[in-house]
Motif scaffolding. Structure first.
Motif, mmCIF file in Angstrom:
data_model
loop_
_atom_site.group_PDB
_atom_site.id
_atom_site.type_symbol
_atom_site.label_atom_id
_atom_site.label_comp_id
_atom_site.label_asym_id
_atom_site.label_seq_id
_atom_site.Cartn_x
_atom_site.Cartn_y
_atom_site.Cartn_z
ATOM 1 N N ALA A 112 44.466 45.877 32.581
ATOM 2 C CA ALA A 112 44.111 44.570 33.137
ATOM 3 C C ALA A 112 45.146 44.121 34.165
ATOM 4 O O ALA A 112 44.799 43.550 35.195
ATOM 5 N N LYS A 161 44.478 45.939 37.350
ATOM 6 C CA LYS A 161 43.246 45.409 37.941
ATOM 7 C C LYS A 161 43.538 44.156 38.760
ATOM 8 O O LYS A 161 43.169 44.074 39.936
ATOM 9 N N ALA A 196 37.578 48.794 37.135
ATOM 10 C CA ALA A 196 37.430 47.383 36.768
ATOM 11 C C ALA A 196 37.631 46.485 37.988
ATOM 12 O O ALA A 196 36.889 45.505 38.169
ATOM 13 N N GLU A 198 34.555 46.810 40.220
ATOM 14 C CA GLU A 198 33.423 46.077 39.647
ATOM 15 C C GLU A 198 33.586 44.573 39.865
ATOM 16 O O GLU A 198 32.623 43.889 40.216
ATOM 17 N N TRP A 199 34.809 44.063 39.666
ATOM 18 C CA TRP A 199 35.044 42.645 39.851
ATOM 19 C C TRP A 199 34.808 42.251 41.303
ATOM 20 O O TRP A 199 34.158 41.243 41.589
#
Length: 75
Positions: A29, A32, A67, A70-71
């Motif tokens: 995370a 990301k 991730a 995708e965000w």
């Protein structure tokens, strides 16, 4: 693609996950959010992104990149 005024917010989110400030440490995370901040123009995030990439496995890096992609696609 730089210049987004939210880059600092994304960078702070990355730091939060990288250090476990108020949450569990989560390097996927963290990468990301730091990656998104770097894409939005944060030089500090670009530097930290490289450091984080060296501390996680290739599979974790791939998950973090996926991730972030995708965000970015959703927002």
């Amino acid at each position: 693609m730089g210049g987004d005024n939210h880059a600092d917010v994304f960078f702070e989110m990355g730091l939060m996950y990288a250090t476990g400030r108020g949450c569990a440490v989560d390097f996927i995370a963290a990468h990301k959010w730091v990656n998104i901040a770097a894409i939005k123009g944060s030089d500090r995030a670009a530097a930290l992104r490289g450091d984080l990439a060296q501390t996680i496995s290739k599979a974790e890096l791939a998950a973090a990149l996926r991730a972030a992609r995708e965000w970015m696609t959703m927002h």
